[in-house]
Enzyme design. Structure first.
Site, mmCIF file in Angstrom:
data_model
loop_
_atom_site.group_PDB
_atom_site.id
_atom_site.type_symbol
_atom_site.label_atom_id
_atom_site.label_comp_id
_atom_site.label_asym_id
_atom_site.label_seq_id
_atom_site.Cartn_x
_atom_site.Cartn_y
_atom_site.Cartn_z
ATOM 1 C CG ASP A 33 43.894 33.085 45.888
ATOM 2 O OD1 ASP A 33 42.902 32.932 45.155
ATOM 3 O OD2 ASP A 33 43.983 34.015 46.739
ATOM 4 C CB SER A 127 34.106 44.101 34.475
ATOM 5 O OG SER A 127 32.906 44.693 34.918
ATOM 6 C CE1 TYR A 152 37.182 45.217 39.463
ATOM 7 C CE2 TYR A 152 35.273 46.491 38.773
ATOM 8 C CZ TYR A 152 35.954 45.296 38.820
ATOM 9 O OH TYR A 152 35.422 44.191 38.220
ATOM 10 C CE LYS A 156 38.776 43.501 36.503
ATOM 11 N NZ LYS A 156 39.635 42.309 36.642
HETATM 12 C C1 UD1 Z 1 29.805 46.231 40.332
HETATM 13 C C2 UD1 Z 1 30.740 46.742 39.282
HETATM 14 C C3 UD1 Z 1 31.267 45.595 38.471
HETATM 15 C C4 UD1 Z 1 31.919 44.606 39.381
HETATM 16 C C5 UD1 Z 1 30.888 44.120 40.387
HETATM 17 C C6 UD1 Z 1 31.508 43.122 41.350
HETATM 18 C C7 UD1 Z 1 30.484 48.925 38.246
HETATM 19 C C8 UD1 Z 1 29.618 49.797 37.392
HETATM 20 N N1 UD1 Z 1 30.043 47.691 38.434
HETATM 21 O O1 UD1 Z 1 28.630 45.769 39.669
HETATM 22 O O2 UD1 Z 1 32.185 46.040 37.532
HETATM 23 O O3 UD1 Z 1 32.421 43.534 38.620
HETATM 24 O O4 UD1 Z 1 30.397 45.237 41.113
HETATM 25 O O5 UD1 Z 1 32.279 43.726 42.329
HETATM 26 O O6 UD1 Z 1 31.492 49.337 38.726
HETATM 27 N N2 UD1 Z 1 22.095 46.885 45.019
HETATM 28 C C9 UD1 Z 1 21.105 47.183 45.934
HETATM 29 N N3 UD1 Z 1 21.348 46.924 47.261
HETATM 30 C C10 UD1 Z 1 22.539 46.400 47.699
HETATM 31 C C11 UD1 Z 1 23.535 46.107 46.759
HETATM 32 C C12 UD1 Z 1 23.289 46.366 45.426
HETATM 33 O O7 UD1 Z 1 20.036 47.655 45.584
HETATM 34 O O8 UD1 Z 1 22.700 46.218 48.923
HETATM 35 C C13 UD1 Z 1 21.834 47.137 43.582
HETATM 36 C C14 UD1 Z 1 22.817 48.115 42.955
HETATM 37 O O9 UD1 Z 1 22.337 49.417 43.102
HETATM 38 C C15 UD1 Z 1 22.825 47.627 41.519
HETATM 39 C C16 UD1 Z 1 22.550 46.127 41.608
HETATM 40 O O10 UD1 Z 1 22.007 45.911 42.904
HETATM 41 O O11 UD1 Z 1 21.781 48.229 40.818
HETATM 42 C C17 UD1 Z 1 23.789 45.283 41.461
HETATM 43 O O12 UD1 Z 1 24.788 45.783 42.350
HETATM 44 P P1 UD1 Z 1 26.165 45.015 42.634
HETATM 45 O O13 UD1 Z 1 25.887 43.601 42.989
HETATM 46 O O14 UD1 Z 1 26.947 45.829 43.615
HETATM 47 O O15 UD1 Z 1 26.901 44.982 41.224
HETATM 48 P P2 UD1 Z 1 27.190 46.180 40.170
HETATM 49 O O16 UD1 Z 1 27.226 47.486 40.836
HETATM 50 O O17 UD1 Z 1 26.247 45.980 39.036
#
Ligand code: UD1
Length: 344
Positions: A33, A127, A152, A156
């Site tokens: 790492d 992913s 990103y 993948k």
């Molecule tokens: C994203 C990536 C995924 C990656 C992961 C980890 C895409 C489509 N997805 O997942 O490939 O492996 O990040 O880095 O590129 N949310 C809120 N408030 C916040 C943060 C998030 O409402 O402060 C919501 C987002 O809108 C989403 C859900 O929570 O609907 C999950 O978000 P997040 O944890 O960032 O993961 P993904 O976007 O699903």
């Protein structure tokens, strides 16, 4: 010992949990790492849980000489689990070359060295982002790959193609590609967990930091999606369950349980949960309130995606078993531990 496994990115979030499960299963682990997004103290956490300190090499997998030396110094590596990658979606849009360079060079170097050192198999972290906004849910492994929405995500997709082409060329290796849905939670011991750098971009670290008072309020990105409560839906999978799938996948390759040289599996629970439902689950499981407000949509977000994990359940014989409430409690205990240690 069952065999010697190289875990790249082994001090990171999913990497560290996988190292624990590998050691519990009797494997010998070597970690490499560069500590760009993790901390050397993770090794203490791993040792506290398993009683064994893994061999650690501080180095960058983009450097072929470093990796070659690692293989020379640690003869007999049977398998690799490759977690070493940059993973912030937003940052990848700002710094595409960094993402293509880090993620693709690392993979190419590992693939190049495997036949040279007689390493049989590689498990690759992919992913559900490769499916984009799926046409239907749950998503199985035959769903079409959609054009990536970020560099990103593209790394993948390209990585999956590189592995496929290399194996099709007759290279004497095997691979299992694992497509993760949304990994969350921490080890139940709270000795290891997710340690985001700066302001978290992902939901759970932002949520737990809000619950403990580091952040004022969690923003819920959108409540006008075509879902029952209007917030996005994801398949949140416990990180220890996810880690265990890697051990099963590795054994499948190394013990020749399948004729296939390349296999792909979705790793999810099969259950979609909305962002608002997840907040509820956290509050129910921990008794701690999460101040939150609805804001506008985040650009690039997928509306809903959850896994059809049948292939992993039946072929790998693996299943996600931890309840979302237990997972939320583990995430909270980890946040409390960070506070106790004065880290956050
Ligand atoms: C994203 C990536 C995924 C990656 C992961 C980890 C895409 C489509 N997805 O997942 O490939 O492996 O990040 O880095 O590129 N949310 C809120 N408030 C916040 C943060 C998030 O409402 O402060 C919501 C987002 O809108 C989403 C859900 O929570 O609907 C999950 O978000 P997040 O944890 O960032 O993961 P993904 O976007 O699903």
């Amino acid at each position: 010992m069952k065999g010697k496994i190289l875990v790249t990115g082994g001090t990171g979030y999913i990497g560290s949990h996988t190292v624990v499960e590998l050691q519990n299963a009797g494997y010998d682990v070597v970690i490499i790492d560069n500590l760009s997004n993790s901390n050397i103290e993770v090794l203490d956490g791993i040792e506290k849980i398993t009683g064994v300190r893994p061999v650690f090499v501080k180095g960058d997998c983009t450097d072929l000489a470093t990796l070659t030396k690692l293989f020379e110094d640690n003869p007999g590596i049977n398998g690799i689990i490759n977690f070493a990658a940059s993973k912030a979606v937003g940052e990848s849009v700002q710094k595409p070359l960094l993402y293509y360079y880090n993620n693709l060079t690392t993979l190419i170097n590992l693939l190049k060295l495997m036949p040279q050192y007689g390493t049989k198999g590689i498990v690759f972290s992919s992913s559900c982002t490769v499916y984009g906004e799926p046409d239907k849910n749950p998503v199985d492994e035959t769903a079409p790959i959609k054009k990536a929405t970020s560099p990103y995500g593209n790394t993948k997709q390209i990585s999956e193609e590189i592995i496929t082409d290399y194996i099709n060329s007759g290279a004497p290796i095997k691979s299992i590609i694992l497509r993760y849905f949304n990994p969350v939670g921490a080890h139940p011991s709270a000795e290891i967990g997710e340690l985001p750098n700066g302001v978290p971009q992902n939901l759970i670290p932002y949520l737990t930091q809000t619950a403990i008072g580091i952040r004022k309020e969690l923003s819920v990105f959108g409540d006008d999606y075509n879902t029952p409560d209007g917030s996005c839906i994801r398949d949140f999978i416990n990180v220890v369950d996810l880690a265990k799938a890697h051990v099963t996948a590795l054994a499948r390759m190394l013990e020749d349980k399948s004729e296939e040289k390349l296999e792909i599996f979705n790793l999810g629970t099969g259950v979609g949960l909305s962002v608002l439902e997840l907040i509820n689950s956290f509050e129910r499981a921990t008794g701690v309130k999460v101040p939150h407000k609805i804001v506008g949509r985040r650009s690039g977000d997928i509306e809903k995606v959850w896994a059809e994990p049948k292939k992993a359940n039946e072929v790998l014989g693996w299943k996600a078993t931890t309840s979302i409430d237990d997972t939320m409690r583990s995430a909270w205990n980890w946040q409390l531990k960070l506070r106790e240690r004065g880290i956050m």
